[in-house]
Design a protein around this motif. Structure first.
Motif, PDB file in Angstrom:
ATOM      1  N   GLU A  43       9.282 -16.172   8.935  1.00 29.07           N
ATOM      2  CA  GLU A  43       8.842 -17.556   8.869  1.00 29.07           C
ATOM      3  C   GLU A  43       9.692 -18.439   9.771  1.00 29.07           C
ATOM      4  N   ASN A  44      10.986 -18.174   9.811  1.00 33.76           N
ATOM      5  CA  ASN A  44      11.875 -18.978  10.649  1.00 33.76           C
ATOM      6  C   ASN A  44      11.540 -18.826  12.130  1.00 33.76           C
ATOM      7  N   SER A 208      17.129 -14.834   5.213  1.00 35.46           N
ATOM      8  CA  SER A 208      15.833 -14.173   5.021  1.00 35.46           C
ATOM      9  C   SER A 208      16.002 -12.892   4.216  1.00 35.46           C
ATOM     10  N   MET A 211      16.360 -13.736   0.526  1.00 29.32           N
ATOM     11  CA  MET A 211      15.090 -14.078  -0.086  1.00 29.32           C
ATOM     12  C   MET A 211      14.194 -12.861  -0.294  1.00 29.32           C
ATOM     13  N   GLY A 285      12.681 -20.164  -1.073  1.00 31.27           N
ATOM     14  CA  GLY A 285      12.434 -19.991   0.344  1.00 31.27           C
ATOM     15  C   GLY A 285      13.753 -19.829   1.081  1.00 31.27           C
ATOM     16  N   GLU A 287      15.073 -21.521   3.387  1.00 37.39           N
ATOM     17  CA  GLU A 287      15.782 -22.773   3.609  1.00 37.39           C
ATOM     18  C   GLU A 287      16.660 -23.135   2.409  1.00 37.39           C
TER      19      GLU A 287
END
Length: 381
Positions: A43-44, A208, A211, A285, A287
């Protein structure tokens, strides 16, 4: 300006019109291809790619008065560099981006503030542009000798001015302990303590990777837990490796067990939102790791600049301080390149090096105070 109706949210990479050979041979729709490309990226990465392309489109329209279409000519890329990095003039440092265009880019919300970019930002924008050309098998202006030579000169110029890339402070053992001390026994406190220790003690996990930790890939063992890292930045094919298994033991294991028990988590993501009334929600998430680190650093009264990566750089720096061999450190972190990890490791080991005390007697060496290399800003990978 005539382009004030530009909508950056609609910016996409313009593609070659004829995609026939690929579609004829594979029978795959463009939507399916794009879906696979998205699924295979973090996603990043997708967010950063999208942001960069939107900026390129906005800059091209506002600066050159024409749509952003690939391939770009070399002189356009050269102009982009000159517009966003500083060079010396008789009046001091300057950059070529006209003030009205700069302000328009900020108004379009593709740029945070007026002024030149950091060199790292320019290089990232160019890397995304290069990838866009390579993906579509187009002539790549970023690989041209003119662009490469200009970038080399820019890097040298910045280095001569003493400008170094902005780097986050490393959360070595001492500041990490200060963050942990702010975590109480509430659900949020238990979660944050478990997350910080899990990320740090298992080898400085990327956000990441934290998560993606689940009950399914984090199994209990007599020593604590064993987290199996099936996918990472340096193992994007998910190949089974000897160092794919990361230990979560000692205090980190105890903290994780306390959180899982209190939150009654038996499957799915390890780290989740805590809603009002103590209701356990969905997985956090990526973040969230940054926000947790920064919030805990503020509560601890730390004055440094900390973020999610501070856990990773802190682990490597602390490993260097405590004399952990580089190979063993890399087996924990999962770094594929020695060059990307050795600077942190050496920074940690530097003040304990005997070579720095050759003029001192043995007794002086033994009595010398030990300084904390974390007092200096340690890098961001």
């Amino acid at each position: 300006m005539k382009n004030d109706r530009f909508n950056p949210s609609q910016a996409v990479v313009p593609r070659a019109q004829d995609a026939g050979p690929l579609q004829d041979s594979l029978g795959a729709s463009e939507a399916s291809i794009q879906s696979l490309l998205r699924e295979g990226s973090s996603e990043n990465t997708l967010a950063a790619y999208r942001s960069a392309i939107q900026y390129w489109a906005a800059w091209h329209q506002l600066r050159l008065g024409s749509p952003f279409l690939l391939p770009l000519p070399v002189n356009t890329v050269m102009q982009f560099i000159a517009d966003h990095v500083e060079h010396v003039t008789n009046q001091g440092l300057a950059y070529d981006l006209p003030a009205e265009v700069d302000a328009a880019l900020v108004a379009a919300k593709v740029k945070r503030k007026v002024g030149p970019f950091k060199l790292a930002t320019v290089r990232h924008r160019l890397a995304v542009l290069s990838e866009a050309h390579e993906t579509q098998d187009l002539p790549n202006p970023c690989r041209s000798r003119a662009v490469q030579t200009l970038l080399e000169r820019v890097r040298s110029a910045y280095a001569k001015r003493g400008e170094r890339p902005a780097r986050k402070d490393a959360l070595t053992k001492e500041p990490l302990e200060q963050l942990l001390a702010t975590c109480d026994d509430s659900l949020i406190g238990l979660r944050d303590r478990a997350l910080l220790l899990f990320a740090w003690a298992s080898g400085g996990r990327r956000r990441s990777e934290v998560m993606r930790a689940t009950m399914e890939n984090t199994r209990r063992v007599p020593e604590g837990f064993l987290y199996t890292l099936g996918y990472s930045k340096t193992n994007q094919d998910g190949v089974e490796r000897a160092d794919s298994h990361k230990p979560v033991v000692g205090r980190a294991a105890a903290a994780l067990e306390a959180w899982l028990t209190a939150a009654a988590i038996t499957s799915g993501p390890l780290f989740r939102r805590v809603r009002r009334g103590g209701v356990i929600g969905e997985g956090l998430g990526a973040e969230a790791v940054r926000k947790i680190v920064q919030a805990r650093a503020a509560l601890a009264g730390l004055s440094g600049d900390y973020a999610a990566h501070s856990l990773r750089s802190g682990f490597v720096t602390e490993a260097g301080r405590q004399g952990l061999p580089l190979g063993e450190t890399m087996a924990m972190t999962g770094h594929a390149s020695v060059a990307s990890v050795v600077s942190y490791h050496r920074a940690g080991a530097a003040l304990s090096a005997k070579a720095g005390r050759l003029l001192e007697r043995d007794s002086d060496i033994n009595e010398a105070p030990v300084l904390d290399p974390a007092a200096d800003s340690i890098g961001h990978d």
